[in-house]
Design a protein around this motif. Sequence first.
Motif, PDB file in Angstrom:
ATOM      1  N   SER A   1      -4.272  34.222 -49.509  1.00  0.00           N
ATOM      2  CA  SER A   1      -5.559  34.585 -48.920  1.00  0.00           C
ATOM      3  C   SER A   1      -6.641  34.614 -49.994  1.00  0.00           C
ATOM      4  O   SER A   1      -6.365  34.850 -51.162  1.00  0.00           O
ATOM      5  CB  SER A   1      -5.433  35.975 -48.285  1.00  0.00           C
TER       6      SER A   1
ATOM      7  N   GLN B   1       4.363  26.319 -47.235  1.00  0.00           N
ATOM      8  CA  GLN B   1       3.040  25.721 -47.440  1.00  0.00           C
ATOM      9  C   GLN B   1       2.988  24.782 -48.633  1.00  0.00           C
ATOM     10  O   GLN B   1       2.255  23.817 -48.631  1.00  0.00           O
ATOM     11  CB  GLN B   1       2.005  26.836 -47.668  1.00  0.00           C
TER      12      GLN B   1
ATOM     13  N   ARG C   1      -8.916  36.743 -49.871  1.00  0.00           N
ATOM     14  CA  ARG C   1      -9.387  38.125 -49.862  1.00  0.00           C
ATOM     15  C   ARG C   1      -9.011  38.894 -51.122  1.00  0.00           C
ATOM     16  O   ARG C   1      -8.028  38.571 -51.776  1.00  0.00           O
ATOM     17  CB  ARG C   1      -8.733  38.866 -48.705  1.00  0.00           C
TER      18      ARG C   1
ATOM     19  N   PHE D   1      -3.478  48.838 -52.003  1.00  0.00           N
ATOM     20  CA  PHE D   1      -2.560  48.466 -50.926  1.00  0.00           C
ATOM     21  C   PHE D   1      -2.913  49.145 -49.607  1.00  0.00           C
ATOM     22  O   PHE D   1      -2.269  48.927 -48.593  1.00  0.00           O
ATOM     23  CB  PHE D   1      -1.117  48.828 -51.317  1.00  0.00           C
ATOM     24  N   LYS D   2      -3.951  50.000 -49.630  1.00  0.00           N
ATOM     25  CA  LYS D   2      -4.231  50.797 -48.440  1.00  0.00           C
ATOM     26  C   LYS D   2      -4.964  50.043 -47.343  1.00  0.00           C
ATOM     27  O   LYS D   2      -5.411  50.639 -46.373  1.00  0.00           O
ATOM     28  CB  LYS D   2      -5.036  52.033 -48.831  1.00  0.00           C
TER      29      LYS D   2
ATOM     30  N   GLU E   1       0.326  49.917 -46.906  1.00  0.00           N
ATOM     31  CA  GLU E   1       0.727  51.299 -47.140  1.00  0.00           C
ATOM     32  C   GLU E   1       2.223  51.493 -46.816  1.00  0.00           C
ATOM     33  O   GLU E   1       2.946  52.142 -47.546  1.00  0.00           O
ATOM     34  CB  GLU E   1      -0.118  52.236 -46.270  1.00  0.00           C
TER      35      GLU E   1
ATOM     36  N   CYS F   1      -8.909  43.233 -52.640  1.00  0.00           N
ATOM     37  CA  CYS F   1      -8.237  44.455 -52.197  1.00  0.00           C
ATOM     38  C   CYS F   1      -9.242  45.584 -51.931  1.00  0.00           C
ATOM     39  O   CYS F   1     -10.440  45.423 -52.077  1.00  0.00           O
ATOM     40  CB  CYS F   1      -7.220  44.896 -53.244  1.00  0.00           C
TER      41      CYS F   1
ATOM     42  N   SER G   1       0.509  36.185 -53.044  1.00  0.00           N
ATOM     43  CA  SER G   1       0.741  37.617 -53.151  1.00  0.00           C
ATOM     44  C   SER G   1       1.671  38.049 -52.033  1.00  0.00           C
ATOM     45  O   SER G   1       1.672  37.451 -50.954  1.00  0.00           O
ATOM     46  CB  SER G   1      -0.591  38.355 -53.017  1.00  0.00           C
ATOM     47  N   SER G   2       2.439  39.100 -52.286  1.00  0.00           N
ATOM     48  CA  SER G   2       3.292  39.610 -51.207  1.00  0.00           C
ATOM     49  C   SER G   2       2.536  40.616 -50.354  1.00  0.00           C
ATOM     50  O   SER G   2       3.087  41.197 -49.433  1.00  0.00           O
ATOM     51  CB  SER G   2       4.582  40.213 -51.768  1.00  0.00           C
ATOM     52  N   ASN G   3       1.252  40.817 -50.649  1.00  0.00           N
ATOM     53  CA  ASN G   3       0.350  41.615 -49.810  1.00  0.00           C
ATOM     54  C   ASN G   3       0.917  42.961 -49.371  1.00  0.00           C
ATOM     55  O   ASN G   3       1.193  43.172 -48.189  1.00  0.00           O
ATOM     56  CB  ASN G   3      -0.035  40.832 -48.537  1.00  0.00           C
ATOM     57  N   PHE G   4       1.063  43.835 -50.313  1.00  0.00           N
ATOM     58  CA  PHE G   4       1.534  45.174 -49.984  1.00  0.00           C
ATOM     59  C   PHE G   4       0.608  45.871 -48.995  1.00  0.00           C
ATOM     60  O   PHE G   4      -0.599  45.706 -49.042  1.00  0.00           O
ATOM     61  CB  PHE G   4       1.593  46.034 -51.253  1.00  0.00           C
TER      62      PHE G   4
ATOM     63  N   LYS H   1      -4.090  42.200 -41.219  1.00  0.00           N
ATOM     64  CA  LYS H   1      -3.710  42.178 -42.636  1.00  0.00           C
ATOM     65  C   LYS H   1      -3.414  40.735 -43.011  1.00  0.00           C
ATOM     66  O   LYS H   1      -2.933  39.967 -42.196  1.00  0.00           O
ATOM     67  CB  LYS H   1      -2.456  43.038 -42.838  1.00  0.00           C
ATOM     68  N   SER H   2      -3.678  40.377 -44.260  1.00  0.00           N
ATOM     69  CA  SER H   2      -3.386  39.013 -44.692  1.00  0.00           C
ATOM     70  C   SER H   2      -1.886  38.780 -44.672  1.00  0.00           C
ATOM     71  O   SER H   2      -1.102  39.667 -44.982  1.00  0.00           O
ATOM     72  CB  SER H   2      -3.911  38.787 -46.106  1.00  0.00           C
ATOM     73  N   LEU H   3      -1.540  37.548 -44.346  1.00  0.00           N
ATOM     74  CA  LEU H   3      -0.131  37.169 -44.280  1.00  0.00           C
ATOM     75  C   LEU H   3       0.440  37.044 -45.695  1.00  0.00           C
ATOM     76  O   LEU H   3      -0.158  36.391 -46.552  1.00  0.00           O
ATOM     77  CB  LEU H   3      -0.031  35.834 -43.539  1.00  0.00           C
ATOM     78  N   ALA H   4       1.590  37.670 -45.928  1.00  0.00           N
ATOM     79  CA  ALA H   4       2.230  37.582 -47.243  1.00  0.00           C
ATOM     80  C   ALA H   4       2.517  36.127 -47.585  1.00  0.00           C
ATOM     81  O   ALA H   4       2.993  35.370 -46.751  1.00  0.00           O
ATOM     82  CB  ALA H   4       3.529  38.390 -47.250  1.00  0.00           C
TER      83      ALA H   4
ATOM     84  N   ALA I   1       6.799  36.418 -48.070  1.00  0.00           N
ATOM     85  CA  ALA I   1       5.891  35.694 -48.965  1.00  0.00           C
ATOM     86  C   ALA I   1       6.578  34.462 -49.529  1.00  0.00           C
ATOM     87  O   ALA I   1       5.996  33.374 -49.565  1.00  0.00           O
ATOM     88  CB  ALA I   1       5.432  36.613 -50.093  1.00  0.00           C
TER      89      ALA I   1
ATOM     90  N   GLY J   1      -5.161  42.257 -54.135  1.00  0.00           N
ATOM     91  CA  GLY J   1      -6.219  42.196 -55.156  1.00  0.00           C
ATOM     92  C   GLY J   1      -5.750  41.608 -56.470  1.00  0.00           C
ATOM     93  O   GLY J   1      -6.486  40.852 -57.113  1.00  0.00           O
TER      94      GLY J   1
ATOM     95  N   SER K   1      -0.186  44.184 -54.541  1.00  0.00           N
ATOM     96  CA  SER K   1      -1.337  44.147 -53.641  1.00  0.00           C
ATOM     97  C   SER K   1      -2.056  42.816 -53.714  1.00  0.00           C
ATOM     98  O   SER K   1      -1.981  42.108 -54.716  1.00  0.00           O
ATOM     99  CB  SER K   1      -2.335  45.241 -54.017  1.00  0.00           C
TER     100      SER K   1
ATOM    101  N   ALA L   1       0.435  33.758 -48.039  1.00  0.00           N
ATOM    102  CA  ALA L   1      -0.488  32.756 -47.495  1.00  0.00           C
ATOM    103  C   ALA L   1      -1.580  32.374 -48.496  1.00  0.00           C
ATOM    104  O   ALA L   1      -2.366  31.479 -48.251  1.00  0.00           O
ATOM    105  CB  ALA L   1      -1.121  33.278 -46.211  1.00  0.00           C
TER     106      ALA L   1
END
Lengths: 469, 458
Positions: free
Chosen positions: B36, A93, B38, B158-159, A72, B40, A67-70, B29-32, A86, A46, A44, B34
Amino acid sequence: MTLKKHKDTPSYTATQNACKMCTPLGATLVFQGIEGCVPLLHGSQGCSTYMRRYLISHFKEPVDIASSNFTEETAVFGGGANLKLAIENVARQYAPSMIGIATTCLSETIGDDVQLILNSMDNHINGTALVHVSTPAYSGTHVDGFHGAVAAVVDRFNPVGKRIVYRPKKKKKINLFPGMLSNEDLRHLKDIFEDFHTPVTILPDYSERLEGPSWEEYQAIQKGGTSISAIEKMNVAVHTLEFGAVLALTAEMGQKTAGDILSKRFGVPCTRLPIPIGVKATDRFLDTLSQISGRPVPEKYRKEKWRLVDAYVDGNKYVAKKRALIYGEEDFVVSMAGFLAEVGIIPVLCASGGKSKTFKKALEDTLPETLIDQVVIQNDMDFTCMEETAAAMPEDLRPEIIIGNSKGYAMARRLKIPLVRVGFPIHDRVGGPRILHVGYKGAQQLFDNIVNTILTAKQTESRIGYSYM
Amino acid sequence: MTSISVLKQRENQIYQKGNQPFKMECETKSLAGAVSQRACVFCGSRVVLYPIADALHLIHGPIGCASYTWDIRGAQSSGPELHRMSFSTDLSETDIIYGGEKKLKKALLELIEKYSPKAAFIYCTCIVGIIGDDVDAICRQVEDQTGIPVIAVHSEGFKGTKKDGYKAACDALFSLIERNKAPRVTLPDSINILGEFNIGGETWIIKKYYESMGVKVVSVITGDGRVEEVQQARNAALNVVQCSGSVIHLAKQMEKDYGIPYIRVSYFGIEDTSDALYQVAVFFDKNPEILKKTQDMIRKEVQAIVPRLETMKKDLEGKKAAIYVGGAFKAFSMIKALKTLGMEVVLAGSQTGTQEDYEVLRQMCNEGTVILDDSNPLELAKYSVEKDADLFIGGVKERPIAYKMGIGFCDHNHERKIPLVGFEGMVNFAKEVHGTVTSPVWDLVPRRQKPAGKEGAI
């Protein structure tokens, strides 16, 4: 065993104010110590944000962790696509030399086979090496993640069957796996090798990258770190040094370390030493270095040592029989305890959030027999238990000084015991990464700092204050 | 800065006023990969609920989530400080295999007995969503057993994004309010202060204003918060919402279920603070005494601080600022406040802005200002250098970006220790901005060592 008071404090189910971080944090720190490497957490958003924030407050430098930004859907259908995207975006970049991928509890649990995904990409993207370390947050602490990442990197760049091209006889290159030390420690270690005229590959080395100059142009990746080409040559070194007394015992029990990989695959002998904090441990380190490099300990260090011993003498009575509580990473605590014992301070409570089975043994091996029955040793401990244990000690046996990272601040404040900040993280002061712990010089600074903290407390308590001692 | 390129997928989240038709891509949603800025879902919930000082905040998951959030917020309490502790079920491998329910229940019962909290919030982290612990069921059992509200906060990382965490926190708060079984009474001239978290004591400043206006504050959600006070919230006549991004769900829910109207305000800067207080005074126009008191107070407060601001303004006139904050609403106030100090905003962005937010930003900003959604370190560095900013306003993760490039920095997030709201907050803000922008250290940084000609690099 008069002091085993910790048995009286209850053992809780919940962890309250943890004295540890999770495994991926250690891995990201290692990746920051490799030239051109960008850490990527598979999980995630976070996780990467929190760890960035955490490392920034200690190092006060940009710490980019992708992050690979999971989402749901990712959690349900697997993270392969996200991971690939990612990796592509990080490569685009940052144009990194390597992307260090650490898996979080989330991706570990849904069972993403990261290595399989990376294999399908041939473990590369446009010349960027992809290296994976498995770091589920529910097993071990940040230190385990740290050692795991070092081993994963060494394993990747020194594969089985790699042909040993040459073994330089004249320039005896040595590998050093220092464990989690400060920037200043790493810089000092580099100076020591330089003074020994002995080339060294230190892995990881974040000392420049996480404490560099101001920039004219923004750098996507800060300069500094161990180069991959140096890591690839680790298998032709004449010797490996690995710091950590707990690590050494754990390795004996079968835990695979980076040093192990090099010795088993390529026959590079590995010597494990405690982190060289204090005179005795530094003596041992320099003597070992002298032996394996074939060069005498430079005069400079002899001078430093005797200056330090002289300072110990000057300050001896201010610290004699003082009682200290020390906490932090297990290996750090063991070496710090050894240093305290050699100046006459009793480390009455040695605590760590780590869970190694060898912590107690390492301390018993380090501390003099005359002292050991006055010492409470406890790992898998949080700050609440630490505080309760310290408070439960009879007054004349209670700690008078606390030595450890910023995390002990709240406890120190409540117990009204001065705190000397060392180790990681130092997030409520400037200069944390510049604290020197190792070598005679490090011991000198620690000693001055501890004595002066004790004197300050005494001076403040004094009715008249005083100007001469 | 030619070396830094923007990711193609992010091009529509960057806008420079004047050079293209305005259509901001946002709320995605944030780009994987990238990087970010942000956080969670869990982070969003934790921020909102954190200041409730007599509640137990237990994080159900492996240790990291609790470890990284231990006492990092600047939210102060005038009494209990249970919120500053970090509790975790610290799940281990066997818990993941066999489930963490038993451990959660045992931990909860132990902690409730030890600390006697007035309520307990259980934050579900990523892993809990995956292994499928029935946290709601455990909460019900423990609530029955202990008699205090025990509420699950569904904040699996992740939600969604931080914003979804705000919503989870609002749901938890509403569920807490609903547990108040006493009959509802609407107290005259009374408000709830929503979305105010007492960073550096800000709640106390705002409360003081309302008290001198003759307006009764029923509850603050959640600054210097107490469980019982939150539960009284449904007795207020009006919800005054600051930081709307975080608590708007709660305000809307209370409007729907209790008929309590809400207004959106900001307490940052002279203009917006005055406007906020006047809006409340006007709402209670049946009691003209309130408006009169408000006018008197604002006049007095403004007179007291203007001379001090004027002195600092002389040095700040014409300096350039970059703003990157969580919610866009905060950026609006900041632009006005910086104008008060004679400064110009050259970059404005947020983590969670909406299409409408960015339209407002566009209207407020000068030609050439760069507007960013869900940005990352490389973009923030690129544009603040290109725009030659003298000041960057952001959070902890933005600080080293600014400092590395030799740009002054002012922290505006939940980890601050200094109050920045209201009239006295404006003075603190000005002092901090003035202190850093006029610091002599910038004369020494590499960026200032070379001759001018900074536009050439774009």
